[in-house]
Design a protein around this motif. Structure first.
Motif, PDB file in Angstrom:
ATOM      1  N   ARG A 182     -11.790 -13.286  15.244  1.00  0.00           N
ATOM      2  CA  ARG A 182     -11.429 -12.321  16.284  1.00  0.00           C
ATOM      3  C   ARG A 182     -12.081 -12.741  17.594  1.00  0.00           C
ATOM      4  O   ARG A 182     -13.237 -13.168  17.619  1.00  0.00           O
ATOM      5  CB  ARG A 182     -11.886 -10.916  15.890  1.00  0.00           C
ATOM      6  CG  ARG A 182     -11.494  -9.817  16.879  1.00  0.00           C
ATOM      7  CD  ARG A 182     -11.963  -8.471  16.354  1.00  0.00           C
ATOM      8  NE  ARG A 182     -11.535  -7.368  17.215  1.00  0.00           N
ATOM      9  CZ  ARG A 182     -12.193  -6.946  18.275  1.00  0.00           C
ATOM     10  NH1 ARG A 182     -13.329  -7.560  18.624  1.00  0.00           N
ATOM     11  NH2 ARG A 182     -11.738  -5.942  19.004  1.00  0.00           N
ATOM     12  N   GLY A 183     -11.354 -12.653  18.686  1.00  0.00           N
ATOM     13  CA  GLY A 183     -11.893 -13.002  19.989  1.00  0.00           C
ATOM     14  C   GLY A 183     -11.265 -12.167  21.079  1.00  0.00           C
ATOM     15  O   GLY A 183     -10.166 -11.622  20.919  1.00  0.00           O
ATOM     16  N   THR A 184     -11.953 -12.092  22.219  1.00  0.00           N
ATOM     17  CA  THR A 184     -11.438 -11.297  23.336  1.00  0.00           C
ATOM     18  C   THR A 184     -10.293 -11.994  24.053  1.00  0.00           C
ATOM     19  O   THR A 184      -9.541 -11.359  24.788  1.00  0.00           O
ATOM     20  CB  THR A 184     -12.572 -11.004  24.337  1.00  0.00           C
ATOM     21  OG1 THR A 184     -13.162 -12.255  24.729  1.00  0.00           O
ATOM     22  CG2 THR A 184     -13.625 -10.118  23.694  1.00  0.00           C
ATOM     23  N   ASP A 185     -10.165 -13.302  23.843  1.00  0.00           N
ATOM     24  CA  ASP A 185      -9.025 -14.030  24.400  1.00  0.00           C
ATOM     25  C   ASP A 185      -8.503 -14.990  23.345  1.00  0.00           C
ATOM     26  O   ASP A 185      -9.160 -15.271  22.337  1.00  0.00           O
ATOM     27  CB  ASP A 185      -9.410 -14.781  25.680  1.00  0.00           C
ATOM     28  CG  ASP A 185     -10.522 -15.788  25.438  1.00  0.00           C
ATOM     29  OD1 ASP A 185     -10.239 -16.876  24.892  1.00  0.00           O
ATOM     30  OD2 ASP A 185     -11.683 -15.473  25.780  1.00  0.00           O
ATOM     31  N   ARG A 186      -7.295 -15.497  23.572  1.00  0.00           N
ATOM     32  CA  ARG A 186      -6.625 -16.327  22.573  1.00  0.00           C
ATOM     33  C   ARG A 186      -7.420 -17.598  22.260  1.00  0.00           C
ATOM     34  O   ARG A 186      -7.557 -17.984  21.105  1.00  0.00           O
ATOM     35  CB  ARG A 186      -5.227 -16.684  23.068  1.00  0.00           C
ATOM     36  CG  ARG A 186      -4.369 -17.402  22.024  1.00  0.00           C
ATOM     37  CD  ARG A 186      -3.028 -17.791  22.627  1.00  0.00           C
ATOM     38  NE  ARG A 186      -2.286 -16.615  23.051  1.00  0.00           N
ATOM     39  CZ  ARG A 186      -1.458 -15.926  22.271  1.00  0.00           C
ATOM     40  NH1 ARG A 186      -1.300 -16.299  21.008  1.00  0.00           N
ATOM     41  NH2 ARG A 186      -0.798 -14.892  22.745  1.00  0.00           N
ATOM     42  N   ARG A 187      -7.956 -18.256  23.288  1.00  0.00           N
ATOM     43  CA  ARG A 187      -8.691 -19.497  23.073  1.00  0.00           C
ATOM     44  C   ARG A 187      -9.936 -19.262  22.208  1.00  0.00           C
ATOM     45  O   ARG A 187     -10.223 -20.037  21.283  1.00  0.00           O
ATOM     46  CB  ARG A 187      -9.073 -20.101  24.438  1.00  0.00           C
ATOM     47  CG  ARG A 187      -9.972 -21.341  24.349  1.00  0.00           C
ATOM     48  CD  ARG A 187      -9.272 -22.480  23.633  1.00  0.00           C
ATOM     49  NE  ARG A 187      -8.097 -22.925  24.373  1.00  0.00           N
ATOM     50  CZ  ARG A 187      -8.156 -23.807  25.349  1.00  0.00           C
ATOM     51  NH1 ARG A 187      -9.307 -24.345  25.717  1.00  0.00           N
ATOM     52  NH2 ARG A 187      -7.040 -24.175  25.968  1.00  0.00           N
ATOM     53  N   THR A 188     -10.670 -18.197  22.509  1.00  0.00           N
ATOM     54  CA  THR A 188     -11.877 -17.904  21.728  1.00  0.00           C
ATOM     55  C   THR A 188     -11.530 -17.638  20.265  1.00  0.00           C
ATOM     56  O   THR A 188     -12.213 -18.117  19.346  1.00  0.00           O
ATOM     57  CB  THR A 188     -12.613 -16.694  22.318  1.00  0.00           C
ATOM     58  OG1 THR A 188     -12.968 -16.974  23.667  1.00  0.00           O
ATOM     59  CG2 THR A 188     -13.870 -16.388  21.515  1.00  0.00           C
ATOM     60  N   ALA A 189     -10.462 -16.860  20.023  1.00  0.00           N
ATOM     61  CA  ALA A 189     -10.057 -16.553  18.652  1.00  0.00           C
ATOM     62  C   ALA A 189      -9.650 -17.823  17.919  1.00  0.00           C
ATOM     63  O   ALA A 189      -9.996 -18.029  16.743  1.00  0.00           O
ATOM     64  CB  ALA A 189      -8.917 -15.537  18.655  1.00  0.00           C
ATOM     65  N   LEU A 190      -8.925 -18.701  18.591  1.00  0.00           N
ATOM     66  CA  LEU A 190      -8.465 -19.925  17.957  1.00  0.00           C
ATOM     67  C   LEU A 190      -9.629 -20.866  17.656  1.00  0.00           C
ATOM     68  O   LEU A 190      -9.679 -21.486  16.587  1.00  0.00           O
ATOM     69  CB  LEU A 190      -7.445 -20.617  18.859  1.00  0.00           C
ATOM     70  CG  LEU A 190      -6.773 -21.872  18.300  1.00  0.00           C
ATOM     71  CD1 LEU A 190      -6.094 -21.570  16.982  1.00  0.00           C
ATOM     72  CD2 LEU A 190      -5.790 -22.444  19.305  1.00  0.00           C
TER      73      LEU A 190
END
Length: 233
Positions: free
Chosen positions: A42-50
């Motif tokens: 889980r992340g606050t933005d797509r890049r962090t989650a990926l």
């Protein structure tokens, strides 16, 4: 011109036929077990989650590969990055991104299976499903069941013939109706495990699970037709 009795579907009074079905059902120990692993992030933005999902996925793959030969198959399935929406007034905004990847592992060593399953379930945001027990398609158990089905067909036909005071003469037809594992990878009641766990605080980790293999049922069925000597009626 008369047709040979061996080619007539119902036989003749001189060369009667008997049609029977042979069945066999045997239980054997499983040869392989499959587990499903779901890694989440889980992340606050797509890049962090990926990036987080990639890191966790690599950790799981490295752990499974470290067991070597007992791991006969390792496959990555579906991967998804899904936005979590939240409503502010009349507008929708992305609150967070959730990542998920599915992995399947197949093992032949059930002692290793118990240890690996426990270690996987102890990883952060990692879910484990299974195990599902099965036989290999090339398992000798399938041939054993087929042979038993044929022997039963012969025995049944012989008993019918003897009841008429006759003897079997020749096999005319043998039709295979299938011999297969009844439930290859489907979990039966009490046969599976589902868990989600996070990292333990002790370095030693949890003790390995003691998994009891679920015996497999192999079923075979054949249709057989024989000619026999004229009955004594």
């Amino acid at each position: 011109m008369t047709q040979d009795a061996s080619h007539q579907p119902y036989g003749t009074p001189e060369v009667p036929r008997v049609a029977v079905r042979g069945e066999a059902r045997i239980e054997v120990d499983p040869e392989i077990a499959r587990i499903g692993i779901t890694v989440s992030a889980r992340g606050t933005d797509r890049r962090t989650a990926l990036e987080d999902l990639t890191r966790r996925n690599n950790t799981v793959l490295d752990l499974i590969k470290s067991y070597g030969d007992p791991v006969e198959k390792l496959e990555t399935g579906a991967l998804s990055i899904t936005p979590e929406l939240t409503r502010h007034g009349r507008a929708e905004r992305v609150r967070a991104y959730h990542g998920r990847v599915h992995i399947t592992a197949e093992l032949s060593d059930f002692t290793t299976l118990g240890e690996l399953t426990t270690r996987l379930a102890d990883l952060e945001l990692t879910e484990v499903d299974g195990p599902w027990w099965a036989l290999r398609p090339t398992s000798p158990a399938h041939g054993q069941a087929r042979r038993q089905a044929v022997l039963e067909a012969v025995q049944r036909a012989r008993e019918y013939a003897e009841a008429l005071g006759a003897n079997l003469a020749a096999l005319v037809e043998l039709a295979d109706l299938g011999a297969e594992n009844a439930a290859p990878f489907n979990p039966a009641p009490g046969g599976g495990m589902r868990t989600m766990a996070f990292s333990a605080t002790e370095d030693a980790g949890p003790p390995p699970l003691d998994l009891e293999p679920q015996r497999q049922t192999v079923y075979a069925q054949v249709n057989a037709r024989f000619t026999m000597t004229p009955p004594q009626l």
